[in-house]
Design an enzyme around this catalytic site. Structure first.
Site, PDB file in Angstrom:
ATOM      1  N   ASP A 136      46.838  35.787  31.793  1.00  0.00           N
ATOM      2  CA  ASP A 136      47.860  35.323  30.843  1.00  0.00           C
ATOM      3  C   ASP A 136      49.220  35.975  31.105  1.00  0.00           C
ATOM      4  O   ASP A 136      50.125  35.880  30.284  1.00  0.00           O
ATOM      5  CB  ASP A 136      47.400  35.587  29.397  1.00  0.00           C
ATOM      6  CG  ASP A 136      47.234  37.072  29.083  1.00  0.00           C
ATOM      7  OD1 ASP A 136      47.479  37.929  29.977  1.00  0.00           O
ATOM      8  OD2 ASP A 136      46.868  37.393  27.933  1.00  0.00           O
ATOM      9  N   HIS A 138      49.822  39.231  31.415  1.00  0.00           N
ATOM     10  CA  HIS A 138      50.029  40.559  30.826  1.00  0.00           C
ATOM     11  C   HIS A 138      50.100  41.655  31.888  1.00  0.00           C
ATOM     12  O   HIS A 138      49.546  41.544  32.973  1.00  0.00           O
ATOM     13  CB  HIS A 138      48.968  40.889  29.769  1.00  0.00           C
ATOM     14  CG  HIS A 138      47.586  41.117  30.270  1.00  0.00           C
ATOM     15  ND1 HIS A 138      46.468  40.911  29.481  1.00  0.00           N
ATOM     16  CD2 HIS A 138      47.113  41.548  31.470  1.00  0.00           C
ATOM     17  CE1 HIS A 138      45.392  41.209  30.175  1.00  0.00           C
ATOM     18  NE2 HIS A 138      45.751  41.591  31.387  1.00  0.00           N
TER      19      HIS A 138
HETATM   20  P1  PGA Z   1      41.804  42.016  36.973  1.00  0.00           P
HETATM   21  O1  PGA Z   1      42.664  42.284  35.666  1.00  0.00           O
HETATM   22  O2  PGA Z   1      42.339  42.934  38.014  1.00  0.00           O
HETATM   23  O3  PGA Z   1      40.407  42.328  36.598  1.00  0.00           O
HETATM   24  O4  PGA Z   1      42.041  40.567  37.338  1.00  0.00           O
HETATM   25  C1  PGA Z   1      44.042  42.352  35.782  1.00  0.00           C
HETATM   26  C2  PGA Z   1      44.664  42.618  34.433  1.00  0.00           C
HETATM   27  O5  PGA Z   1      44.154  42.147  33.413  1.00  0.00           O
HETATM   28  O6  PGA Z   1      45.694  43.309  34.403  1.00  0.00           O
END
Ligand code: PGA
Length: 262
Positions: A136, A138
């Site tokens: 999303d 973030h």
């Molecule tokens: P992920 O999460 O590395 O498991 O894709 C990234 C995040 O939410 O910042």
């Protein structure tokens, strides 16, 4: 922004580790900001290798993690403290008491968040912050709509984040609904940033974050306000970018002049 693109996740992770190594050699008591999730695992594996095989020392390093699930004890296997210990700290010569992860069990959350910000300040500030990007958009757990001036605080997790992270829990209902996270404003105060992104699934959100308008609906877009950001990508993650030719050209130019171009 420096945008460094490599064919594979492994190459991208090694490139990012080389930057951490360089900064660590320049400043052995580096203050590192760290992230959890699948993305930084390759970087952490390479840092462990550099420590074990090339004697890269973390003895004087201090660390601050971005975030922690609210309600999970440090011993919980899905807590970010547990993640950091098992995936990085246990394998380095770092002094555990110099590693900080927000306390997911803090009774007085507001006091804790103020103290966390104060601890960052007292350390002299974060020299180098590692970031991933959520589906999303973030950074940390700064979900869409987070103020670009936000500080360390308690947040409610977005439905998309809960779905994204459900893979780590036995049941989706087990994913905590709240977290403590550094704010976007907290992150913008660090001296330098490494943003790691891999995989085609993140291509669209990454392109919106670094080549689209700055908006609180994509907290990673705030990184456009920071002076020293290196973005490390594998080719699938770079596939929606419009300026790839320029990024490659700029990286070549760096090699020619022997210095980084942000
Ligand atoms: P992920 O999460 O590395 O498991 O894709 C990234 C995040 O939410 O910042």
């Amino acid at each position: 922004m420096r945008v460094i693109i490599r064919k594979t996740y492994e190459e991208m992770s090694k490139e990012a580790a080389a930057l951490v190594k360089k900064r660590l050699q320049q400043k052995p008591n580096l203050v590192l900001g760290l992230a959890t999730g699948s993305t930084p695992l390759g970087l952490y594996r390479e840092l462990i290798r550099l420590h074990q095989e090339e004697n890269l020392s973390f003895k004087n390093v201090r660390t601050f993690n971005l975030d922690e699930y609210y309600g999970l004890a440090p011993t919980h296997q899905q807590s970010y403290r547990y993640f950091m210990d098992t995936n990085l700290f246990n394998h380095l010569d770092i002094d555990k008491k110099n590693t900080r992860v927000p306390d997911g069990m803090a009774a007085d959350v507001e006091a804790f968040c103020l103290a966390y910000e104060e601890a960052i300040r007292r350390s002299g500030g974060i020299d180098l912050q590692v970031l991933g990007i959520g589906g999303d958009g973030h950074i940390g757990f700064n979900e869409p709509g987070s103020s670009l001036a936000s500080r360390t605080r308690l947040v409610a997790l977005d439905e998309q984040t809960i779905n994204d992270n459900a893979r780590f829990f036995a049941r989706k209902e087990d994913v905590p609904r709240f977290a403590i996270t550094m704010g976007v404003g907290t992150v913008l105060e660090v001296r330098e940033i490494i943003l790691l992104v891999n995989g085609a699934k993140k291509a669209e959100i990454l392109a919106r974050a670094i080549e689209g308008p700055v908006t609180s609906l994509i907290s990673a877009s705030a990184l456009q306000f920071h002076q020293r950001v290196s973005v490390f990508l594998d080719e699938p993650a770079a596939s929606a970018l419009k300026r790839v030719a320029y990024y490659r050209f700029s990286e070549e130019a760096e090699k020619k002049i022997g210095r980084e171009i942000f």
